[in-house]
Design a protein around this motif. Structure first.
Motif, PDB file in Angstrom:
ATOM      1  N   LEU A   1       1.871  11.572  -6.282  1.00  0.00           N
ATOM      2  CA  LEU A   1       1.372  10.337  -5.684  1.00  0.00           C
ATOM      3  C   LEU A   1       0.979   9.272  -6.712  1.00  0.00           C
ATOM      4  O   LEU A   1       1.107   8.070  -6.446  1.00  0.00           O
ATOM      5  CB  LEU A   1       0.170  10.637  -4.777  1.00  0.00           C
ATOM      6  CG  LEU A   1       0.464  11.410  -3.488  1.00  0.00           C
ATOM      7  CD1 LEU A   1      -0.837  11.772  -2.783  1.00  0.00           C
ATOM      8  CD2 LEU A   1       1.369  10.599  -2.558  1.00  0.00           C
ATOM      9  N   THR A   2       0.457   9.708  -7.856  1.00  0.00           N
ATOM     10  CA  THR A   2      -0.130   8.745  -8.799  1.00  0.00           C
ATOM     11  C   THR A   2       0.462   8.813 -10.197  1.00  0.00           C
ATOM     12  O   THR A   2       0.185   7.923 -11.021  1.00  0.00           O
ATOM     13  CB  THR A   2      -1.642   8.981  -8.924  1.00  0.00           C
ATOM     14  OG1 THR A   2      -1.886  10.241  -9.578  1.00  0.00           O
ATOM     15  CG2 THR A   2      -2.322   8.992  -7.559  1.00  0.00           C
TER      16      THR A   2
ATOM     17  N   CYS B   1      -6.199   9.584  -3.951  1.00  0.00           N
ATOM     18  CA  CYS B   1      -5.045   9.050  -4.670  1.00  0.00           C
ATOM     19  C   CYS B   1      -4.651   7.661  -4.158  1.00  0.00           C
ATOM     20  O   CYS B   1      -3.507   7.216  -4.373  1.00  0.00           O
ATOM     21  CB  CYS B   1      -3.857  10.011  -4.532  1.00  0.00           C
ATOM     22  SG  CYS B   1      -4.082  11.592  -5.385  1.00  0.00           S
ATOM     23  N   ASP B   2      -5.579   6.985  -3.498  1.00  0.00           N
ATOM     24  CA  ASP B   2      -5.341   5.629  -2.977  1.00  0.00           C
ATOM     25  C   ASP B   2      -4.093   5.570  -2.101  1.00  0.00           C
ATOM     26  O   ASP B   2      -3.271   4.644  -2.201  1.00  0.00           O
ATOM     27  CB  ASP B   2      -5.220   4.621  -4.128  1.00  0.00           C
ATOM     28  CG  ASP B   2      -6.531   4.478  -4.899  1.00  0.00           C
ATOM     29  OD1 ASP B   2      -7.591   4.402  -4.239  1.00  0.00           O
ATOM     30  OD2 ASP B   2      -6.495   4.471  -6.143  1.00  0.00           O
ATOM     31  N   THR B   3      -3.982   6.558  -1.241  1.00  0.00           N
ATOM     32  CA  THR B   3      -2.815   6.684  -0.371  1.00  0.00           C
ATOM     33  C   THR B   3      -3.278   6.813   1.073  1.00  0.00           C
ATOM     34  O   THR B   3      -4.285   7.467   1.350  1.00  0.00           O
ATOM     35  CB  THR B   3      -1.986   7.921  -0.761  1.00  0.00           C
ATOM     36  OG1 THR B   3      -1.530   7.763  -2.115  1.00  0.00           O
ATOM     37  CG2 THR B   3      -0.784   8.100   0.149  1.00  0.00           C
TER      38      THR B   3
ATOM     39  N   ASP C   1      -8.004  13.030  -9.864  1.00  0.00           N
ATOM     40  CA  ASP C   1      -9.336  12.604 -10.287  1.00  0.00           C
ATOM     41  C   ASP C   1     -10.331  13.423  -9.459  1.00  0.00           C
ATOM     42  O   ASP C   1     -10.629  13.087  -8.312  1.00  0.00           O
ATOM     43  CB  ASP C   1      -9.499  11.104 -10.017  1.00  0.00           C
ATOM     44  CG  ASP C   1     -10.862  10.571 -10.445  1.00  0.00           C
ATOM     45  OD1 ASP C   1     -11.810  11.368 -10.560  1.00  0.00           O
ATOM     46  OD2 ASP C   1     -10.982   9.346 -10.623  1.00  0.00           O
TER      47      ASP C   1
ATOM     48  N   ARG D   1      -0.358  11.157 -12.341  1.00  0.00           N
ATOM     49  CA  ARG D   1      -1.334  11.818 -13.213  1.00  0.00           C
ATOM     50  C   ARG D   1      -2.093  12.877 -12.410  1.00  0.00           C
ATOM     51  O   ARG D   1      -2.074  12.854 -11.178  1.00  0.00           O
ATOM     52  CB  ARG D   1      -2.318  10.789 -13.788  1.00  0.00           C
ATOM     53  CG  ARG D   1      -3.074  10.004 -12.752  1.00  0.00           C
ATOM     54  CD  ARG D   1      -3.937   8.909 -13.373  1.00  0.00           C
ATOM     55  NE  ARG D   1      -4.679   8.172 -12.365  1.00  0.00           N
ATOM     56  CZ  ARG D   1      -4.210   7.145 -11.661  1.00  0.00           C
ATOM     57  NH1 ARG D   1      -2.958   6.731 -11.875  1.00  0.00           N
ATOM     58  NH2 ARG D   1      -4.950   6.534 -10.760  1.00  0.00           N
TER      59      ARG D   1
ATOM     60  N   ALA E   1      -1.082  15.331  -6.639  1.00  0.00           N
ATOM     61  CA  ALA E   1      -1.665  14.134  -7.263  1.00  0.00           C
ATOM     62  C   ALA E   1      -0.675  13.471  -8.221  1.00  0.00           C
ATOM     63  O   ALA E   1      -0.548  12.238  -8.246  1.00  0.00           O
ATOM     64  CB  ALA E   1      -2.950  14.513  -7.994  1.00  0.00           C
TER      65      ALA E   1
ATOM     66  N   ARG F   1       0.840  -1.192   0.000  1.00  0.00           N
ATOM     67  CA  ARG F   1       0.000   0.000   0.000  1.00  0.00           C
ATOM     68  C   ARG F   1       0.879   1.247   0.000  1.00  0.00           C
ATOM     69  O   ARG F   1       1.947   1.274   0.617  1.00  0.00           O
ATOM     70  CB  ARG F   1      -0.916   0.026   1.229  1.00  0.00           C
ATOM     71  CG  ARG F   1      -2.000  -1.027   1.231  1.00  0.00           C
ATOM     72  CD  ARG F   1      -3.044  -0.767   0.160  1.00  0.00           C
ATOM     73  NE  ARG F   1      -3.662   0.549   0.271  1.00  0.00           N
ATOM     74  CZ  ARG F   1      -4.688   0.834   1.079  1.00  0.00           C
ATOM     75  NH1 ARG F   1      -5.199  -0.121   1.839  1.00  0.00           N
ATOM     76  NH2 ARG F   1      -5.196   2.044   1.099  1.00  0.00           N
ATOM     77  N   GLN F   2       0.422   2.290  -0.691  1.00  0.00           N
ATOM     78  CA  GLN F   2       1.158   3.553  -0.664  1.00  0.00           C
ATOM     79  C   GLN F   2       0.801   4.315   0.611  1.00  0.00           C
ATOM     80  O   GLN F   2      -0.367   4.595   0.872  1.00  0.00           O
ATOM     81  CB  GLN F   2       0.844   4.410  -1.882  1.00  0.00           C
ATOM     82  CG  GLN F   2       1.540   5.782  -1.839  1.00  0.00           C
ATOM     83  CD  GLN F   2       1.726   6.406  -3.198  1.00  0.00           C
ATOM     84  OE1 GLN F   2       2.817   6.413  -3.740  1.00  0.00           O
ATOM     85  NE2 GLN F   2       0.646   6.940  -3.741  1.00  0.00           N
TER      86      GLN F   2
END
Length: 405
Positions: free
Chosen positions: A179-180, A68-70, A185, A182, A176, A51-52
């Motif tokens: 972290l990703t 950002c799924d972090t 979102d 891109r 963003a 996991r980030q």
């Protein structure tokens, strides 16, 4: 509800009033369960599993980080364990003076000790206190990936100009990408803002209910809830569900008058040591107002990154979030005065960290201001360590309460 609460006597001879106190609270049990998952070791295990995870990002910017799924880790986890060892590392290895802020020493020592572990990214806002900036520059030498959100300031409504909002929006897009890979979102950020606003509203409602039943949720547990309003202990849905349970318990209670000897107080700042909060309540202090970080809602009538930008600039102008967003050192006293007026509190507990230049100046301004307007104030200086408070601190608290009585 007989298995959840009981009515306790106030312990005052001849006093027939009482108060509700939790005996077995499903809401508090659920809160403990979700908070336990937010330990530093558990978070390290998530990072090791892929996991980030980042240091920071758990405050006003957390909707973007979650989108950002972090997983953002609160900086207070840097001194949650082994804080004395971390402080010794700062003094011995980095030659930080012994009398300096314990938080800074614990941060730099722990980051150095964990330099070979999996959490290697750090996010921070550029207008944070200068010693924190120095900590992260030293961490960069230890191989950490440091990302700074460049600062912009607006201390009055007139200074919150469109170009300041646009500047912060660009900075948030940079976060963003960091972290990703891109741009953000924005649909996901908007959803995270709605989720966090839902939690903030629940926290505010719970605090209103607690003002009527201040002993059902202790002061130390209330502080735990305020911390959760910032990061949700990594799971906003589970945290919100725990709040729902606790709100239901409080709404089911019949109102009871407080014993007349109990003294309403406002707390300003984070009193990190539970024993100090306990000593206040043991001395018949009732904390009816809190000036803590992160209890304002985000705007939902503007694009999501603009909403985050507005949140920062508005926080600067009202003194919320303190040095974490570069708020003026003189602004918190306005929030404290509003809390005193709203709650009818008879005294103020002003908290700061020993050796913190920002907090020390803020506390002195509060001393002077509230002395002029006739509201008693006690200034409590603490460190970040888990040891019980000193006898001197407890004695000062009890003497302050006796004076108010």
């Amino acid at each position: 509800m007989s298995d959840v609460i009981e009515r306790r006597s106030s312990g005052i001879p001849g006093d027939t009033t009482g108060f509700h106190q939790a005996v077995h609270s499903p809401g508090l049990a659920a809160l403990d369960e979700i908070a336990a998952t937010y330990s530093l070791e558990n978070i390290h295990q998530l990072a090791e599993a892929g996991r980030q995870v980042i240091w920071g990002g758990r405050s006003w910017e957390s909707p973007l980080v979650f989108a950002c799924d972090t997983i953002p880790v609160a900086h207070d986890q840097l001194w949650a364990t082994d804080s004395r060892r971390s402080e010794a590392t700062a003094e011995d290895h980095f030659q930080v003076p012994g009398e300096f802020c314990s938080m800074i020493k614990a941060m730099i020592g722990r980051l150095h000790a964990d330099r070979d572990r999996h959490i290697k990214k750090v996010l921070h806002f550029g207008s944070g206190c200068e010693p924190v900036n120095a900590v992260f520059e030293l961490a960069r030498r230890d191989g950490y990936d440091i990302h700074t959100i460049e600062t912009v300031s607006a201390f009055t409504p007139e200074e919150k100009r469109p170009h300041a909002v646009a500047f912060l929006v660009r900075e948030l897009h940079r976060v963003a990408v960091w972290l990703t890979g891109r741009p953000a979102d924005e649909d996901r950020v908007a959803e995270e803002i709605r989720r966090k606003n839902s939690v903030i509203r629940k926290v505010k409602h719970l605090v209103e209910l607690r003002a009527v039943h201040p002993f059902y949720v202790s002061a130390s547990r209330t502080r735990q809830i305020f911390m959760g309003s910032m990061h949700g202990y990594g799971d906003l849905d589970a945290f919100g569900a725990a709040l729902d349970l606790l709100i239901g318990e409080l709404e089911a209670l019949e109102p009871l008058p407080l014993p007349p000897s109990y003294i309403p107080l406002v707390i300003a700042g984070g009193v990190g040591n539970q024993r100090i909060l306990d000593a206040i309540e043991e001395s018949h202090g009732v904390i009816v107002g809190w000036v803590m970080n992160g209890t304002y809602e985000y705007r939902e009538d503007v694009p999501p990154l603009e909403s985050l930008a507005h949140y920062v600039l508005d926080a600067q102008g009202r003194g919320d979030l303190g040095e974490a967003v570069g708020a003026s050192v003189s602004y918190r006293r306005t929030l404290v005065e509003e809390a005193v007026r709203r709650t009818g509190a008879r005294g103020i507990v002003s908290a700061s960290l020993i050796g913190c230049p920002y907090a020390s100046m803020m506390q002195q301004l509060e001393r002077d201001h509230f002395k002029q307007i006739g509201v008693p104030l006690i200034a409590i200086d603490t460190d970040v360590h888990r040891e019980p408070p000193t006898e001197e601190q407890i004695t000062r608290i009890k003497a302050f309460m006796e004076m108010l009585a």
